[in-house]
Design a protein around this motif. Structure first.
Motif, PDB file in Angstrom:
ATOM      1  N   GLN A  18       0.828  -1.207   0.000  1.00  0.00           N
ATOM      2  CA  GLN A  18       0.000   0.000   0.000  1.00  0.00           C
ATOM      3  C   GLN A  18       0.866   1.263   0.000  1.00  0.00           C
ATOM      4  N   GLU A  19       1.920   1.243   0.779  1.00  0.00           N
ATOM      5  CA  GLU A  19       2.823   2.401   0.812  1.00  0.00           C
ATOM      6  C   GLU A  19       3.491   2.600  -0.542  1.00  0.00           C
ATOM      7  N   LEU A  22       1.039   4.194  -2.902  1.00  0.00           N
ATOM      8  CA  LEU A  22       0.886   5.628  -2.630  1.00  0.00           C
ATOM      9  C   LEU A  22       2.066   6.424  -3.181  1.00  0.00           C
ATOM     10  N   LYS A  25       1.521   6.727  -6.915  1.00  0.00           N
ATOM     11  CA  LYS A  25       0.412   7.628  -7.249  1.00  0.00           C
ATOM     12  C   LYS A  25       0.793   9.085  -7.030  1.00  0.00           C
ATOM     13  N   TYR A  26       1.408   9.394  -5.889  1.00  0.00           N
ATOM     14  CA  TYR A  26       1.798  10.778  -5.627  1.00  0.00           C
ATOM     15  C   TYR A  26       2.857  11.250  -6.617  1.00  0.00           C
ATOM     16  N   TYR A  45       4.624  14.321  -0.192  1.00  0.00           N
ATOM     17  CA  TYR A  45       3.809  13.182   0.236  1.00  0.00           C
ATOM     18  C   TYR A  45       4.427  11.871  -0.248  1.00  0.00           C
ATOM     19  N   ALA A  46       4.903  11.869  -1.473  1.00  0.00           N
ATOM     20  CA  ALA A  46       5.547  10.666  -2.008  1.00  0.00           C
ATOM     21  C   ALA A  46       6.769  10.311  -1.168  1.00  0.00           C
ATOM     22  N   HIS A  49       5.726   8.758   2.205  1.00  0.00           N
ATOM     23  CA  HIS A  49       5.289   7.370   2.073  1.00  0.00           C
ATOM     24  C   HIS A  49       6.460   6.452   1.734  1.00  0.00           C
ATOM     25  N   CYS A  53       7.557   3.202   3.874  1.00  0.00           N
ATOM     26  CA  CYS A  53       7.878   1.927   3.242  1.00  0.00           C
ATOM     27  C   CYS A  53       9.246   1.428   3.703  1.00  0.00           C
TER      28      CYS A  53
END
Length: 61
Positions: A18-19, A22, A25-26, A45-46, A49, A53
Protein backbone atom coordinates in the motif's frame (compact mmCIF):
# COMPACT_ATOMS: atom_id res chain seq x y z
CA UNK A 1 14.49 -11.26 10.25
CA UNK A 2 12.24 -10.74 13.23
CA UNK A 3 10.18 -13.67 14.44
CA UNK A 4 6.89 -12.73 12.85
CA UNK A 5 3.81 -14.90 12.66
CA UNK A 6 2.45 -15.64 9.22
CA UNK A 7 -0.46 -13.27 9.93
CA UNK A 8 1.92 -10.46 10.94
CA UNK A 9 4.10 -11.09 7.89
CA UNK A 10 1.07 -10.99 5.61
CA UNK A 11 -0.14 -7.73 7.16
CA UNK A 12 3.35 -6.23 6.85
CA UNK A 13 3.58 -7.22 3.19
CA UNK A 14 0.14 -5.73 2.53
CA UNK A 15 1.10 -2.47 4.22
CA UNK A 16 4.37 -2.25 2.29
CA UNK A 17 2.43 -2.77 -0.93
CA UNK A 18 0.00 0.00 0.00
CA UNK A 19 2.82 2.40 0.81
CA UNK A 20 4.54 1.61 -2.50
CA UNK A 21 1.27 2.25 -4.33
CA UNK A 22 0.89 5.63 -2.63
CA UNK A 23 4.45 6.58 -3.59
CA UNK A 24 3.73 5.77 -7.24
CA UNK A 25 0.41 7.63 -7.25
CA UNK A 26 1.80 10.78 -5.63
CA UNK A 27 4.79 10.76 -7.98
CA UNK A 28 2.51 10.37 -10.99
CA UNK A 29 0.23 13.18 -9.83
CA UNK A 30 3.24 15.39 -9.18
CA UNK A 31 4.55 14.76 -12.69
CA UNK A 32 1.21 15.85 -14.17
CA UNK A 33 0.85 18.94 -12.01
CA UNK A 34 1.56 22.42 -13.39
CA UNK A 35 1.19 24.36 -10.14
CA UNK A 36 4.60 24.33 -8.45
CA UNK A 37 3.24 24.57 -4.90
CA UNK A 38 0.91 21.62 -5.39
CA UNK A 39 3.64 19.72 -7.25
CA UNK A 40 5.97 20.19 -4.26
CA UNK A 41 3.30 19.02 -1.80
CA UNK A 42 2.69 15.88 -3.85
CA UNK A 43 6.43 15.22 -4.06
CA UNK A 44 6.68 15.64 -0.29
CA UNK A 45 3.81 13.18 0.24
CA UNK A 46 5.55 10.67 -2.01
CA UNK A 47 8.72 11.08 0.04
CA UNK A 48 6.90 10.56 3.33
CA UNK A 49 5.29 7.37 2.07
CA UNK A 50 8.67 6.18 0.79
CA UNK A 51 10.04 6.72 4.31
CA UNK A 52 7.12 4.70 5.72
CA UNK A 53 7.88 1.93 3.24
CA UNK A 54 11.57 1.95 4.16
CA UNK A 55 10.70 1.76 7.86
CA UNK A 56 8.36 -1.19 7.28
CA UNK A 57 11.03 -2.96 5.24
CA UNK A 58 13.38 -2.89 8.23
CA UNK A 59 11.04 -5.34 9.98
CA UNK A 60 11.88 -7.90 7.28
CA UNK A 61 15.62 -7.78 7.99
Amino acid sequence: MANLTSKELSALEDQIGQEQLLVKKYQAMSNMCQNQQIKQCLTDYAGKHQQHCNTLLTFLQ
